[in-house]
Write an enzyme that holds these catalytic residues in place. Structure first.
Site, PDB file in Angstrom:
ATOM      1  CE1 TYR A 282      -4.506   1.049   0.841  1.00  0.00           C
ATOM      2  CE2 TYR A 282      -3.190   2.994   1.350  1.00  0.00           C
ATOM      3  CZ  TYR A 282      -4.412   2.411   1.066  1.00  0.00           C
ATOM      4  OH  TYR A 282      -5.555   3.176   1.007  1.00  0.00           O
ATOM      5  CE1 TYR A 332      -4.796   5.212  -1.600  1.00  0.00           C
ATOM      6  CE2 TYR A 332      -6.498   6.899  -1.544  1.00  0.00           C
ATOM      7  CZ  TYR A 332      -5.709   5.963  -0.884  1.00  0.00           C
ATOM      8  OH  TYR A 332      -5.832   5.785   0.476  1.00  0.00           O
TER       9      TYR A 332
END
Length: 377
Positions: A282, A332
């Site tokens: 992430y 994202y």
């Protein structure tokens, strides 16, 4: 695992996504539905085959079920935080392993770019609002939190912004090989260092890319997975832990919960860091990648800067990472694109960005809620 456990071991049998970018004609429900239809087609299934659904960031869960014709026996709806991606997948896995559902659709829709989403500030609609406790101290956005933690890492270990640049450049190189990526033009370390500061020492190219898009995954029990058109990808291990009571700024870079998760996920999967062929980390901000590499044992604390500068995260490197371009360059999608990329890698379906012979790919999301999943063939 017992024979019964193996039959119930969750497997990903379908994945789907929309294009990423600016898609103003679609709200989050429409984007999630679009991705779900693609995932069902990939799995060779139809809506009536789904008896469980886990939704993340969709606008209205009942509306989505009406739009898709799904009457699930198991329903879960998650908050909008990106940390809930790994939590959502684990909820689906547990539902399958406990017999609450046999085939679970995971659906995610994000219209943040067209909606003008802002992360941070008093009007932030997309986070937990817990960060407002730090507003008087200048912690008015997630980027500010990451910047402060990285400043400490620099002072403690001598890490540099050039190390951050190595991450940004590597992930952009990967994105150049991914037709779904929003940012595909290669960049150099000089480009990174010349980019404007957003919250020093973090620059524009240290930040993720807010876009519109949808992603979906279909999980089913292992004894049903072999009958699907695509080769099944199994959840070999998964775990989560948190440091929520300690606030957003972690003096240990969240290594505490990461160590707990690492111990649990590797024990469940029967592998260790040396067995991981690729990592999907992430990357809301570049420092998160450094902290995660240390917390999960890929390098020692303080050594992540030289580790990434060595080219370890590149295709052909020691640990190819975020081969789709990650949040920094693909889009994202709050972890979902990374999980879909893990499945594609294990299917051998990534074309020029394929990691040869990949058998284990690990998803890692470090933070106040740390999650990890080890996927295997």
């Amino acid at each position: 695992m017992t024979q019964r456990d193996e039959r119930l071991r969750p497997a990903v049998v379908g994945i789907g996504n929309t294009p990423f970018g600016r898609l103003p004609a679609y709200d989050s429900n429409a984007l999630a539905t679009w991705a779900l239809r693609n995932a069902l087609a990939d799995a060779g299934l139809v809506a009536r085959d789904v008896d469980g659904i886990v939704m993340h960031r969709v606008g209205n869960y009942q509306k989505l079920c009406e739009m898709t014709g799904i009457n699930p026996d198991f329903v879960a709806v998650q908050p909008q935080n990106g940390r809930m991606c790994g939590v959502s997948i684990q909820i689906a896995a547990i539902a399958i392993m406990t017999g609450q559902a046999r085939t679970v659709a995971l659906v995610y829709g994000n219209d943040g770019r067209s909606a003008g989403a802002k992360y941070g500030g008093a009007a932030d609609r997309y986070d937990s609002a817990a960060e407002q406790m730090g507003f008087p101290y200048g912690m008015t956005s997630p980027g500010a939190v990451s910047a402060l933690m990285f400043q400490r890492h620099m002072a403690q270990y001598g890490t540099t912004t050039e190390h951050l640049g190595a991450i940004s450049v590597t992930f952009r190189d990967h994105a150049a090989l991914n037709p779904d990526a929003v940012l595909r033009t290669p960049i150099t370390l000089a480009d990174h260092q010349a980019a404007k500061f957003i919250c020093a020492p973090l620059r524009l190219l240290d930040y993720c890319q807010i876009n519109d898009g949808g992603v979906a995954m279909i999980l089913t029990a292992g004894d049903r997975a072999a009958d699907r058109p695509q080769p099944p990808v199994y959840l070999r291990g998964f775990a989560q832990a948190s440091s929520l009571a300690d606030g957003l700024v972690a003096a240990d870079y969240n290594h505490g919960p990461m160590k707990k998760v690492a111990d649990r996920v590797y024990a469940m999967a029967g592998v260790g860091p040396a067995d991981i062929d690729a990592a999907m980390i992430y990357d809301n901000f570049t420092p998160t990648v450094l902290f995660s590499l240390e917390g999960f044992g890929f390098c020692k604390p303080g050594e992540s800067g030289p580790f990434v500068a060595s080219g370890a995260l590149a295709l052909g490197g020691h640990l190819p990472c975020n081969t789709n371009g990650g949040h920094l360059s693909e889009s994202y999608m709050q972890g979902w694109g990374l999980n879909v990329e893990a499945v594609r890698q294990l299917r051998g379906a990534c074309g020029p960005r394929q990691v040869a012979g990949a058998r284990h790919v690990q998803y890692i999301a470090g933070g106040p809620v740390t999650t990890s999943i080890v996927y295997g063939t």
